[in-house]
Design an enzyme around this catalytic site. Structure first.
Site, PDB file in Angstrom:
ATOM      1  CD  GLN A 115      -2.692  -0.996   2.510  1.00 41.20           C
ATOM      2  OE1 GLN A 115      -2.752  -1.993   3.349  1.00 41.20           O
ATOM      3  NE2 GLN A 115      -3.424   0.036   2.824  1.00 41.20           N
ATOM      4  CG  PHE A 142      -8.228  -5.414   4.332  1.00 43.23           C
ATOM      5  CD1 PHE A 142      -9.150  -4.836   3.407  1.00 43.23           C
ATOM      6  CD2 PHE A 142      -7.885  -6.567   3.854  1.00 43.23           C
ATOM      7  CE1 PHE A 142     -10.290  -5.586   2.665  1.00 43.23           C
ATOM      8  CE2 PHE A 142      -8.545  -7.519   2.865  1.00 43.23           C
ATOM      9  CZ  PHE A 142      -9.812  -6.654   2.346  1.00 43.23           C
ATOM     10  CD  GLU A 152      -0.607   3.097   6.670  1.00 39.46           C
ATOM     11  OE1 GLU A 152      -1.791   2.475   6.925  1.00 39.46           O
ATOM     12  OE2 GLU A 152      -0.267   4.122   6.915  1.00 39.46           O
ATOM     13  NE  ARG A 158      -7.144   7.852  11.732  1.00 37.37           N
ATOM     14  CZ  ARG A 158      -8.087   8.920  11.098  1.00 37.37           C
ATOM     15  NH1 ARG A 158      -9.223   8.973  10.958  1.00 37.37           N
ATOM     16  NH2 ARG A 158      -7.323   9.759  10.111  1.00 37.37           N
ATOM     17  NE  ARG A 178     -12.736  -1.361   5.094  1.00 40.30           N
ATOM     18  CZ  ARG A 178     -13.180  -2.101   4.104  1.00 40.30           C
ATOM     19  NH1 ARG A 178     -12.910  -3.498   4.154  1.00 40.30           N
ATOM     20  NH2 ARG A 178     -14.066  -1.557   3.105  1.00 40.30           N
ATOM     21  CG  PHE A 208      -4.844   3.953  11.465  1.00 41.77           C
ATOM     22  CD1 PHE A 208      -3.913   3.272  10.835  1.00 41.77           C
ATOM     23  CD2 PHE A 208      -4.467   5.034  11.854  1.00 41.77           C
ATOM     24  CE1 PHE A 208      -2.391   3.565  10.788  1.00 41.77           C
ATOM     25  CE2 PHE A 208      -2.877   5.586  12.017  1.00 41.77           C
ATOM     26  CZ  PHE A 208      -2.150   4.802  11.251  1.00 41.77           C
ATOM     27  CB  ALA A 220      -6.078   7.736   6.188  1.00 40.13           C
ATOM     28  CD  GLU A 265      -9.377   4.193   7.456  1.00 39.55           C
ATOM     29  OE1 GLU A 265      -9.351   5.396   7.025  1.00 39.55           O
ATOM     30  OE2 GLU A 265      -8.430   3.632   8.311  1.00 39.55           O
TER      31      GLU A 265
END
Lengths: 774, 488
Positions: free
Chosen positions: A189, A220, A224, A302, A334, A336, A503, A722
Site C-alpha cells: 500500500q 486493509f 501499509e 486515532r 482499516r 486505524f 486513511a 474505513e
C-alpha cells in the site's frame, strides 16, 4: 471496480506470484524465531548450505541499515540480538526452487538465551511497559461534571485484535537491473516506503530503486508499513547474486509474522443524567503495540480522536498508552484505532441504557452531535455539515425500529432457548491523515496522439476501486469515454514521495491530484480551442502561444462527449489534442495538491484535525441460541452520508464489505495464542472470518446523497474505505441488548449490566449466560 | 493386461498425459507453475478458502454419457486423481471473447473487488449454474449461499456476490457440459481408465488399480501404501509439510466403489462415494444427517471427499462419526482373500488409531436402515456456523416402543481422543418412559463422564457446558416441537 474487474473474473489480472519465474530466479524466505523473547547467541546454517540448490543465507550482518519503522526506526529487518516476538525473522535463505527453500528453512539452528516474555496486554499495563504515551485530550471541567452528575458508571472493556486476512499474502519480486539498480514489484500500500526501505537495507541511494505496484489482493492496512521488510529480504538476494528474487509468504507464515489490529484494554468512567445524557467522561485506552513501535502512536491517536463516537461530550479526559509486549508488531488495519475508540463509546452508551432501563437508541439520539450547538469534539474541532441527526432519524424510521422493538420484547417473553436483540450504532470518522505532511498527493497525466489518456498517481489499487474513481475523474475532466482513460501501474518512478494508500484518503488525495494535472492541461487546451474557434489564422513563422490565464476566462469552452464546444462551434477532442501537439504545446502534466485547512495542535490536543467527517448509522437485529451461544444476524440496515458518490456501486461495495469485516472482528475472529505466545489460529481452518452464511439474513443499505461536501473534496464525494467497518458495532451491541433481556434474571436478583469482551464468540456469549438465572 | 505409466486428463481444451513425479503434484501448482494458468489462486492451501476452485468432471460419474462438472479445491487435489477427468479452470470459461454469464454478472453487479478470490467464486458459481440447469432448479438465495459456502471473500461482504448469482438468466446459459461435450474424448477417457496405472520412479510408487481385487493385492505387497479416495485430507498434510509421498494408491478408477446400494436392511456406502452423493441419498433416508451435511463442509470438499475418508480420518470432532455411531454402523474391511465387518464401536482404538491391519482396506460403511419409531438429533457447535470444525458435536437416537425407550444411543465429539459414546446414560434411559426430565437430568451427570480439553476451538469449561446444554436442548426440542407426539 466494475470497469476494471473484467480481468478479475477471467483470471487474467496479474498478482505478484502470477508473474512467471525467470530462468535463474531465486526463491527467498525467512526463518523465524522459535521463542517469544531472548538473546540471539548463534545462528548455525552449515546444514543449510550443504543442500544443493541453496544459494545463500543472510543475517542481520548482511543488512546495510537494519532498523526500520515509519515513525520510530526501532524494528530490525532481521534480528541482531534481542528477540522481540516468536516467529520474528532472524535469517533469510535464497534457493533455486520452492522445494529446496522449504527444506532448507527447517534446518537452521539457533542458540538463544531465552527470557521470560510479556505475552499479555494486562501484564504490560501492570509493568508500565510503554512504547508511547501521548498527551491527553481534555475539554470542559470533568471533575465538576462528575460532582454534579446524578449517575456514574465505571468499567473495563477488552477489545480483541484482528488479522487482516488479505487473500494475497505478503509478496514481492526484486529484479536487478543495470549496475546496482533494483526494480521492486511489491504487494504494497506504500510503494514509497518500500522503495526507501529496500534502498536502506541494501545500501543504495533512493534513486537506484524503483517500486511498482500493479494491484494487491487485499490490503486493509496490513500492507501499509509491513509489506516493505519482505521486499527488503528479496532485495538482499537480488542485490547480492544479481538474480531476480521472489518472496511469497504462505498464509500460515503471513498470519504468524505480521502485525494485526491492536487489541485494547479500556477503562471508562462516565457521568450522566436521568435521561442518559452524558455529562462527563474519563477514559484510559491501553493498546497492545506488540514488540515495536510501527504505526502505533498514530493509531492510538486515532483511537483518542474517535472515543467520542457520534456523540457530544462536553467534559472529557481522554488518555492513552501504547504498550510493549512480546508479540508481532501490531499495525494499521482499516479504521486505524478509530473502531476501537468508537466501540468504547458505543459500549458505554449500551451500558448506560441497561443501567437506566431505557432504549439505547434514544439515548444515542439524545447525545448525537447537533448542528448549531453541541457540535464540538473533545479535541476542539467543530463538526461541520453534520448530517448525523438526519441519519439517526431516518434509520429509526426506515428500519421500523419502534415496531420491531415491541416484537422483540414479545418474542423474548415467550421464547425458550432463544433470545433476540436489537441495536442502533453510529460512526463519525475523521478524514485526513493526522500526520499533516501525509495529506499531499501527486499525479501524472499523459494524453496520447489518438486522444487516449494515461494517468499515474501514488494510489495503490487493492480492491477499493480507487483506480476506477480516478478513471472517472479524468474522463469527466476531459469529457471523453471511460475506456479512453487508463490508470497505470503505481510506480515511484512516476510518482515519488507519495503517501500510503490509507486513511480512506486514496481517492480524495490522488483523485484531486489527477484533477489538478487535468486542470493544468485543460488550461492550455482551452486557449488552443479558443484560438481555433476565433477563426484566426497564423503566419508561417507563427504558432499558437499559451499563457497562464485562469480557467475561468474560458469557462464557456466545454469538454463533453468527445467534443470541445464553444457557443455554437465545436471540434473533436482528437482534433484539439493534435492541434495542441502540432503547435508544440505540452499535452501532459503533473499535478500536486495538499489538503488545506488542517490546524491541529498536538500539544494542546486542540484544533482542526480532519478536513471533514464521514458518518453513518446501522441497526442490527440478532438471534441468540441460549443453549450454545450461537448467534445469527437476522437483519442489518445501514445508512451513510458519503456526500455525492463518485461511483455508487463501488461505494456500496465498501459499505457492505467494511461492515461485514467489522462484524467478523467483533464476533467470530478470535486470535488464539498458546502459552509460548505462538499464534495457533493461523489459517482459515482455525481463524474464522465471516463466510457467505454469516451475512445478515436481511441486508439493507443506502446512502443519504447530498452536495454538502462539494467545497471540501473532489466532486463533492466523501471517503468511504474505513467508516462502514465501525458500524459492525451494531451487531455486537445487539448481542448485548439481547442478553440484557436475560440479565434481568441474574442470580443475585439485581439488574445486571451485560459484560462482553470482543470477539463475542459463542463461547464468550455462553459463558456470560452462565451468570444469569435462566 | 499391460499397465499405464501415466495419467490422462483434459484441462479446458487441452489433453494432458502426465508421467512420473508430476502425478504427485497438487493440481493448483501444476496449473500455476507448470502450465502458467495462474488464474487459479492459492491462499490457504488447505481447502478452506476456495480461491483455488476449479471445475472437475470424471468419466466415472457420467450422466447420460455426458460429463458432470462440479467445483473442487485444486490446491489439495493430487494430479494422479485427475485420471479420466476433465478440468475447466477460470481460463476455460470465456467463449471466444465473450464472458461466461457468471463472469458477466460478477462484473455488472460489482461482485469483484481486489480480485484474488474472484476466480474461485466464479468457478464455484459456475458449479451452481451447471447443477441448476441439469437439475432444473432455480437459483435462489439459499442455494447460492450453499454453493458458495466454501469460498471466502474479505472485500465485498458477499452481498454483491449473492446479487451476481441471482441476476444470472439460466435460459441464456450454455452449460460446460454442452460446450465441452465430445463423445470421442469420453470414449478415449473411458478406455484409458480401464487399464491399471502403476508408476514406480525414484523410490516413489503410484497405483491406480481398476479393480478392488488388484487394490488388495497391491496393499498386500506394499502394506505401507497410503490409500486415497478424494485425497482432501492428504492434500492438506502434503501442503503443510506433514506428509511425504512414498507409495500411494488411489481408488479413483475402481468403478465398483462408486455406488450406494441397499443390501437387505443396510445401506452400503463404498469407499469412493463422495459426501455430495451421500448427502443426496440422505434426503430420503436420514433427513437429520442431510441437514448436518449441509453445514458440515463446502461443496468443493464434499464433491471430492468421501464418506469413508471422513471415517478413517478418525477425527474426534468429525461430523459424520457421531451419526454413524448412533446408527450402529458397521465397517467393512477387506484384505486379499478376506472380508470382515467391524462394529463402529470397536473401530476406533485411540486418537486417530483404527482397528485395521496393515494389509486391510476399508471398503464400505454399512448403515442399518432404521425401523420402528425413532427420534434422532444431531448437533454441532463451532465458532462459525458453517464450514467450521466443531468445538463439540452431539448425536442422539432414541428407539421407542410406546412411550418407553427401547434403545438409546448418545455420543459426543470434541470431548476426548475419539468420539465418545455415553453408555452409562444410554443404560439409564433404556427401559424408561421418555420424559423431558429424564433427558435433561443426564446433563447433571456429564461432568463425571467426560473431560474435554481446552484448545483453539474452546475452553474445557465451555465445552463441558455445551455438552450439558445440548442435552437440555435435545430434551426441550423434542418436547416443545412435539417430536415425541408425532413419533408416537
Amino acid at each position: 471496480m466494475k470497469s476494471l474487474s473484467e480481468t478479475h473474473v477471467t483470471g487474467e489480472s496479474i498478482f505478484i506470484d502470477d508473474i512467471p519465474a525467470m530462468k535463474g530466479e531465486l526463491f527467498v524466505n525467512y526463518v523465524g524465531s522459535p521463542v517469544s523473547a531472548g538473546r540471539l547467541k548463534k545462528i548455525d546454517f552449515k546444514e543449510v548450505l550443504k543442500i544443493p540448490g541453496v544459494v545463500g543465507v543472510f543475517t542481520a550482518k548482511d543488512v546495510h541499515h537494519n532498523l526500520w519503522g515509519t515513525i520510530v526506526k526501532d524494528q530490525p529487518v532481521l534480528v541482531e540480538d534481542e528477540i522481540g516476538y516468536i516467529d520474528e525473522p532472524i535469517c533469510v535463505i535464497a534457493a533455486e526452487s520452492r522445494e529446496v527453500l522449504e527444506k532448507a528453512r527447517k534446518l537452521v539452528k539457533f542458540t538463544i538465551e531465552e527470557k521470560k516474555p510479556v505475552l499479555s496486554l494486562a501484564e504490560a499495563i501492570e509493568k508500565k511497559q510503554f512504547l508511547h504515551s501521548p498527551l491527553p485530550f481534555r475539554c470542559g471541567d470533568v471533575d465538576a461534571a462528575f460532582k454534579k452528575a446524578p449517575h456514574r458508571l465505571q468499567g473495563k472493556f477488552e477489545i480483541g485484535g484482528q488479522e487482516h486476512f488479505y487473500l494475497e499474502s505478503q509478496a514481492s519480486i526484486v529484479y536487478p537491473e543495470d549496475k546496482s539498480h533494483l526494480k521492486v514489484i511489491s504487494s504494497s500500500q506504500h510503494p514509497t516506503e518500500t522503495q526507501h526501505l529496500v534502498a536502506e537495507a541494501v545500501g543504495l541511494p533512493f534513486h537506484q530503486v524503483v517500486c511498482e505496484v500493479k494491484r494487491m489482493g487485499g490490503g486493509f492496512g496490513g500492507k501499509e508499513s509491513q509489506a516493505a521488510p519482505f521486499a527488503a529480504m528479496a532485495a538482499l538476494a537480488a542485490n547480492k547474486f544479481k538474480r531476480p528474487a521472489r518472496i511469497v509468504l504462505s498464509k500460515d507464515d503471513d498470519m504468524k509474522v505480521t502485525g494485526k489490529r491492536h487489541p485494547f484494554i479500556n477503562y471508562y468512567d462516565v457521568a450522566f443524567d436521568d435521561n442518559g445524557k452524558i455529562l462527563g467522561l474519563k477514559v484510559k485506552l491501553f493498546a497492545d503495540g506488540g514488540a515495536y513501535t510501527d504505526l502505533s502512536p498514530s493509531i492510538v491517536d486515532r483511537a483518542m480522536f474517535h472515543v467520542d463516537g457520534s456523540y457530544f461530550v462536553e467534559n472529557a479526559l481522554i488518555e492513552a498508552w501504547v504498550c510493549k509486549t512480546n508479540s508481532h508488531s501490531n499495525t494499521a488495519f482499516r479504521g486505524f484505532g478509530g473502531p476501537q475508540g468508537n466501540l468504547t463509546m458505543e459500549n458505554i452508551i449500551e451500558e448506560i441504557s441497561q443501567y437506566l432501563k431505557k432504549d439505547a437508541a434514544y439515548i444515542r439520539q439524545l447525545n448525537c452531535y447537533q448542528k448549531s450547538d453541541r457540535n464540538q469534539t473533545p479535541y476542539g474541532q467543530v463538526v461541520e455539515n453534520n448530517l448525523l441527526p438526519e441519519l439517526f432519524d431516518n434509520i429509526l424510521k426506515s428500519s421500523d425500529y419502534k415496531k420491531r422493538r415491541i416484537e422483540i420484547e414479545t418474542f423474548n417473553k415467550k421464547a425458550r432457548g432463544q433470545v433476540k436483540g436489537l441495536a442502533l450504532t453510529g460512526c463519525k470518522f475523521g478524514i485526513s491523515f493526522t500526520a499533516r505532511f501525509l495529506n499531499q498527493g501527486n499525479a501524472l497525466v499523459n494524453i496520447h496522439r489518438d486522444g487516449t489518456v494515461q494517468v499515474s498517481t501514488g494510489a495503490t489499487e487493492m480492491g477499493q476501486g480507487v483506480n476506477t474513481k480516478i478513471q472517472i475523474i479524468v474522463s469527466r475532466a476531459f469529457g471523453i469515454p471511460l475506456e479512453n482513460v487508463q490508470v497505470m501501474t503505481t510506480s515511484t518512478e512516476k510518482n515519488a514521495n507519495t503517501s500510503p494508500t490509507a486513511a480512506s484518503s486514496g481517492s480524495d488525495i490522488n483523485g484531486a491530484a489527477a484533477q489538478a494535472a487535468c486542470d493544468k492541461i485543460l488550461k492550455r487546451l482551452k486557449q488552443v480551442a479558443h484560438f481555433h474557434f476565433s477563426g484566426k489564422t497564423l503566419k508561417l513563422e507563427e504558432e499558437i502561444e499559451v499563457s497562464d490565464f485562469s480557467n475561468e476566462q474560458f469557462s464557456e469552452i466545454k469538454f463533453a462527449g468527445g467534443l470541445v464546444t464553444y457557443k455554437n462551434q465545436s471540434m473533436s477532442w482528437l482534433e484539439l489534442i493534435n492541434k495542441t501537439y502540432m503547435n508544440r504545446i505540452s499535452i501532459s502534466d503533473y499535478g500536486h495538491i495538499k489538503t488545506t485547512g488542517l490546524a491541529f495542535d498536538r500539544v494542546k490536543g486542540f484544533g482542526k484535525a480532519f478536513k471533514y467527517f464521514t458518518s453513518g448509522v446501522a441497526v442490527s437485529e440478532v438471534l441468540i441460541d441460549t443453549y450454545t451461544g450461537d448467534m445469527k444476524i437476522l437483519r442489518s440496515d445501514i445508512l451513510m452520508d458519503l456526500g455525492r458518490s463518485i461511483d455508487r456501486g463501488i461505494d456500496l461495495g465498501q459499505v457492505t464489505g467494511g461492515f461485514i469485516q467489522g462484524v467478523g472482528w467483533l464476533t467470530s475472529e478470535k486470535l488464539y495464542y498458546n502459552s509460548k505466545g505462538s499464534l495457533v489460529s493461523h489459517s482459515p481452518t482455525t481463524y474464522k472470518i465471516p463466510n457467505i452464511q454469516d451475512m445478515p439474513r436481511d441486508f439493507r443499505f443506502d446512502l443519504l446523497e447530498n452536495d454538502l461536501n462539494k467545497d471540501h473534496n473532489i466532486l463533492g464525494s466523501k471517503a468511504v474505505g474505513e467508516p462502514p467497518l465501525l458500524l459492525g458495532a451494531s451487531v455486537f451491541m445487539a448481542i448485548k441488548n439481547g442478553l440484557s433481556y436475560l440479565a434481568n434474571k441474574s442470580k443475585n436478583g439485581t439488574q445486571k449490566i451485560v459484560k462482553l469482551n470482543t470477539p463475542a464468540t459463542s463461547e464468550e456469549i455462553l459463558m456470560e449466560l452462565t451468570k444469569y438465572e435462566l | 493386461m499391460k499397465t499405464r505409466q501415466s495419467v490422462l486428463f483434459y484441462i479446458n481444451e487441452k489433453r494432458y498425459e502426465v508421467f512420473g513425479k508430476q502425478t504427485l503434484m497438487n493440481l493448483s501448482d501444476f496449473l500455476r507453475y507448470e502450465q502458467s494458468l495462474t488464474g487459479t489462486k492459492v491462499v490457504c492451501a488447505e481447502g478452506d478458502c476456495g480461491a483455488c476452485t476449479v471445475l472437475k468432471a470424471s468419466v466415472h460419474e457420467l450422466n447420460r454419457n455426458r460429463l458432470v462438472f462440479k467445483s473442487v479445491n485444486s490446491c489439495i487435489m493430487p494430479v494422479l486423481n485427475l485420471d479420466g477427468c476433465q478440468i475447466v479452470t477460470v481460463e476455460g470459461l470465456k467463449k471466444d471473447s465473450d464472458l461466461h454469464p457468471v463472469q458477466k454478472s460478477m462484473v455488472d453487479n460489482f461482485g469483484s473487488q481486489c480480485g484474488f478470490c474472484t476466480p474461485g467464486f466464479v468457478c464455484a458459481m459456475v458449479g451452481l449454474v451447471e447443477d441448476s440447469v441439469l437439475q432444473k432448479k432455480e437459483i435462489t438465495e439459499k442455494r447460492t449461499k450453499n454453493y458458495l459456502t466454501g469460498n471466502l471473500c474479505r472485500c465485498t461482504g458477499y452481498d454483491p456476490i449473492v446479487k451476481s448469482a441471482l441476476a444470472i438468466d439460466l435460459k441464456k446459459v450454455e452449460t460446460l457440459q454442452e460446450r465441452y461435450h465430445d463423445a470421442k474424448k469420453i470414449t478415449e477417457l473411458k478406455i484409458a481408465v480401464q487399464k491399471d496405472v502403476e508408476i514406480q520412479i525414484e523410490g516413489l510408487k503410484v497405483f491406480l488399480p481398476t479393480t478392488l481385487k488388484r487394490a488388495l493385492e497391491i496393499q498386500k505387497k506394499f502394506p505401507s501404501t497410503k490409500i486415497v479416495a478424494g485425497a482432501t485430507d492428504l492434500g492438506v498434510m502434503v501442503n503443510k509439510g506433514r506428509f511425504q509421498y512414498e507409495a500411494v494408491m488411489s481408488l479413483q478408477n475402481i468403478d465398483e466403489m462408486f455406488e450406494i446400494k441397499k443390501v437387505k436392511d443396510f445401506i452400503v456406502v463404498p469407499s469412493r462415494v463422495t459426501l455430495t452423493q451421500f448427502q443426496k441419498y440422505l434426503e430420503k433416508e436420514f433427513p437429520e444427517m442431510e441437514r448436518m451435511l449441509n453445514i458440515f463442509a463446502s461443496p468443493q470438499i464434499k464433491n471430492s471427499g468421501t464418506m469413508v475418508g471422513n471415517l478413517v480420518n478418525a477425527s474426534p470432532i468429525s461430523d459424520t462419526i457421531p451419526f454413524l455411531m448412533v446408527s450402529d454402523a458397521q465397517i467393512e474391511v477387506r484384505k486379499a482373500g478376506g472380508k470382515r465387518l467391524i462394529a463402529i464401536d470397536d473401530f476406533f482404538l485411540g486418537y486417530k488409531k483404527l482397528a485395521i491391519k496393515p494389509q486391510e482396506i476399508v471398503t464400505a460403511i454399512h448403515i442399518p436402515i432404521s425401523k420402528g419409531k425413532q427420534i434422532s438429533k444431531l448437533y454441532k457447535v463451532s465458532v462459525r456456523k458453517d464450514l467450521d470444525i466443531s468445538a463439540v458435536t452431539m448425536a442422539a437416537r432414541l428407539k421407542l416402543k410406546g412411550r418407553k425407550i427401547e434403545e438409546a444411543r448418545l455420543t459426543f465429539g470434541g470431548v476426548g481422543p475419539t468420539v465418545a459414546r455415553l453408555k452409562t446414560i444410554e443404560k439409564k434411559w433404556e427401559g424408561k418412559d421418555l420424559t423431558a426430565e429424564l433427558i435433561r437430568d443426564a446433563s447433571i451427570e456429564l461432568p463425571q463422564l467426560i473431560s474435554p480439553l481446552s484448545d483453539v476451538r474452546g475452553s474445557k469449561e465451555y465445552r463441558l457446558l455445551l455438552c450439558q446444554n445440548l442435552i437440555k436442548k435435545f430434551a426441550d426440542e423434542i418436547f416443545s416441537a412435539n417430536v415425541v407426539e408425532a413419533t408416537l
